[in-house]
Design an enzyme around this catalytic site. Structure first.
Site, PDB file in Angstrom:
ATOM      1  N   SER A  88       8.571 -11.582  -2.097  1.00  0.00           N
ATOM      2  CA  SER A  88       7.898 -10.280  -2.078  1.00  0.00           C
ATOM      3  C   SER A  88       8.546  -9.299  -3.042  1.00  0.00           C
ATOM      4  CB  SER A  88       7.933  -9.694  -0.656  1.00  0.00           C
ATOM      5  OG  SER A  88       7.194  -8.494  -0.596  1.00  0.00           O
TER       6      SER A  88
ATOM      7  N   LYS B 143       0.832  -1.204   0.000  1.00  0.00           N
ATOM      8  CA  LYS B 143       0.000   0.000   0.000  1.00  0.00           C
ATOM      9  C   LYS B 143       0.865   1.251   0.000  1.00  0.00           C
ATOM     10  CE  LYS B 143       0.654   1.925   4.274  1.00  0.00           C
ATOM     11  NZ  LYS B 143       2.078   1.607   4.312  1.00  0.00           N
TER      12      LYS B 143
ATOM     13  N   ALA C 209      10.061   0.378   4.256  1.00  0.00           N
ATOM     14  CA  ALA C 209      10.099   1.468   3.275  1.00  0.00           C
ATOM     15  C   ALA C 209       8.781   2.221   3.206  1.00  0.00           C
ATOM     16  CB  ALA C 209      10.466   0.923   1.892  1.00  0.00           C
ATOM     17  N   GLY C 210       7.818   1.876   4.072  1.00  0.00           N
ATOM     18  CA  GLY C 210       6.543   2.580   4.085  1.00  0.00           C
ATOM     19  C   GLY C 210       5.528   2.055   3.096  1.00  0.00           C
ATOM     20  N   LEU C 211       5.743   0.844   2.559  1.00  0.00           N
ATOM     21  CA  LEU C 211       4.837   0.292   1.552  1.00  0.00           C
ATOM     22  C   LEU C 211       3.982  -0.851   2.087  1.00  0.00           C
ATOM     23  CD1 LEU C 211       7.159   0.253  -1.596  1.00  0.00           C
ATOM     24  CD2 LEU C 211       5.574   2.034  -0.837  1.00  0.00           C
TER      25      LEU C 211
ATOM     26  N   ASP D  25      -3.122  -0.633   7.345  1.00  0.00           N
ATOM     27  CA  ASP D  25      -2.249  -1.361   6.419  1.00  0.00           C
ATOM     28  C   ASP D  25      -2.798  -2.749   6.114  1.00  0.00           C
ATOM     29  OD1 ASP D  25      -0.656   0.866   6.688  1.00  0.00           O
ATOM     30  OD2 ASP D  25       1.198  -0.257   7.008  1.00  0.00           O
TER      31      ASP D  25
ATOM     32  N   GLU E 269       0.045  -8.213  13.015  1.00  0.00           N
ATOM     33  CA  GLU E 269       0.683  -6.894  12.920  1.00  0.00           C
ATOM     34  C   GLU E 269       1.015  -6.316  14.294  1.00  0.00           C
ATOM     35  OE1 GLU E 269       2.138  -5.509  10.112  1.00  0.00           O
ATOM     36  OE2 GLU E 269       0.653  -3.924   9.770  1.00  0.00           O
TER      37      GLU E 269
ATOM     38  N   SER F 262       4.900  -3.606   3.765  1.00  0.00           N
ATOM     39  CA  SER F 262       5.459  -4.945   3.541  1.00  0.00           C
ATOM     40  C   SER F 262       5.073  -5.906   4.658  1.00  0.00           C
ATOM     41  CB  SER F 262       6.979  -4.876   3.393  1.00  0.00           C
ATOM     42  OG  SER F 262       7.580  -4.349   4.563  1.00  0.00           O
ATOM     43  N   SER F 263       5.071  -5.440   5.900  1.00  0.00           N
ATOM     44  CA  SER F 263       4.728  -6.336   7.012  1.00  0.00           C
ATOM     45  C   SER F 263       3.258  -6.728   6.951  1.00  0.00           C
ATOM     46  CB  SER F 263       5.060  -5.680   8.354  1.00  0.00           C
ATOM     47  OG  SER F 263       4.238  -4.552   8.607  1.00  0.00           O
TER      48      SER F 263
END
Length: 386
Positions: free
Chosen positions: A134, A15, A140-142, A199, A188, A144-145
């Site tokens: 992945s 995201k 990186a703020g996308l 997220d 999360e 991923s977690s």
């Protein structure tokens, strides 16, 4: 469980935060959208008395004998309403998930063991062979977690027949998606402590979402926005940046609270503009402009909001020279960029105008690449795990 020869493949999108990073912590609206970069899980049964996890992007392979995990199986009150992790079982899982790699790797192992032992707790733990790959760079703020948690939760729930193994048209029913989302959120919390939930919800349901003070709503009228992601490859800590903003807000509330208010107003206005772009209507907007005569005018308003939000984020102190360089270079070519996520490095995104085939036609990429950045073409997409 499936036969050992059958492979179950599940993926979930990452995201971007379009607007509202940091201000969302103070009760303001945030907008987020899924992107075309995904995390993929391949799962199959194993008969060797062990469960193996291979994380390609983190270069980790771990194997646990089933007997070593048997005492970590929690007592849970059904699958449908996952409770917060139990302290005693989590203590065991933390010991089993330790590696010599680092915090990110340890968290990834812990999340897997948590979801595996909890979702598969109804019977004896099955032996599994799980591979995870992945497109999303970590930290990186996308998201991923969240994509990792969502894809793992979906794969394990499907493997244990708690949700459909073969969703119609590649999309699970609403009830199944809600269950995936619940488990992804619980996972999360092991990584982020007290996440907002936006997220994992974006990763589960896809598309675009609006979030404010715990309330998440889907943006049903979302135009297709093409974006180019730039990863500065600068590591940063979300918690450190959030804490620094909080300190400034507490020290100088009369200065910083109006910035946060403005960021919240930008998110609300951007939502209205995107809904108008999707529907083809031309509403009145609060941004200063004389007339709105076409979708091109609306897109210009959207670009203005991106520019203003980026300046406000810099005023909050979460910018970085690499992100500022991205904005300067793209601005020279008439494009508009901002950071996404916590800032301080990580990723920024550039909105691609509808009449532009690819940003590479503009010739600005070599200028940014000289700053050791990585470029990832990404498209906010109405995608779900599947």
């Amino acid at each position: 469980m499936a036969e050992s020869s059958e492979v179950l493949v599940v993926s979930a999108p990452g995201k971007i935060i379009l607007h509202g990073e940091h201000s969302v912590v103070y009760g303001k609206t945030a907008l987020a959208a899924s992107i075309g970069l995904r995390t993929r899980v391949r799962l199959r049964s194993s008969s060797n008395g062990a469960t193996r996890l291979h994380l390609a992007s983190l270069d980790i392979s771990r194997e646990w004998r089933l007997e070593s995990l048997s005492h970590a199986i929690p007592i849970i009150d059904g699958i449908r309403n996952p409770a917060p992790p139990q302290a005693d079982s989590m203590l065991i899982l933390r010991q089993l998930s330790q590696s010599d790699k680092g915090d990110i790797e340890d968290s990834a192992l812990l999340v897997f063991l948590f979801l595996y032992t909890h979702i598969c707790s109804a019977s004896a733990l099955p032996g599994l062979d799980v591979e995870v790959g992945s497109d999303l760079p970590p930290s990186a703020g996308l998201g991923s977690s969240a994509a990792y948690c969502t894809s793992l939760a979906a794969a394990l729930l499907a493997a244990t027949h708690n949700i459909s193994r073969n969703p119609s048209n590649g999309r699970w029913q609403q009830e199944d998606l809600e269950l995936i989302d619940k488990w992804a959120f619980r996972a999360e919390t092991l990584i982020h402590g007290n996440p907002s939930g936006i997220d994992n919800t974006v990763s589960t349901f896809g598309g675009a979402l609006s979030y404010q003070s715990g309330h998440i709503s889907e943006l049903k009228s979302m135009p297709t926005l093409r974006v180019l992601l730039t990863n500065t490859n600068v590591p940063r800590s979300t918690s450190t940046l959030v804490s620094a903003v909080k300190d400034n807000v507490n020290k100088f509330p009369d200065i910083y609270k109006p910035i946060l208010d403005s960021m919240g107003a930008i998110a609300v206005e951007s939502k209205r503009v995107m809904e108008a772009l999707a529907s083809g209507t031309l509403p009145e907007v609060s941004v200063a402009c004389n007339t709105l005569e076409s979708k091109d005018d609306l897109f210009c308003v959207l670009e203005t909001l991106i520019d203003v939000n980026q300046q406000l984020l810099m005023a909050l102190g979460v910018g970085h020279p690499c992100l500022e360089q991205l904005c300067r270079v793209t601005r020279k070519h008439g494009l508009h960029s901002k950071l996404t996520g916590a800032g301080g490095g990580g990723c920024g995104f550039t909105v691609v105008p509808p009449d532009l085939t690819t940003c590479r036609q503009m010739g600005y990429l070599p200028n940014v690449q000289s700053r050791d950045c990585t470029h990832l073409d990404a498209l906010p997409a109405s995608e779900t795990p599947g």
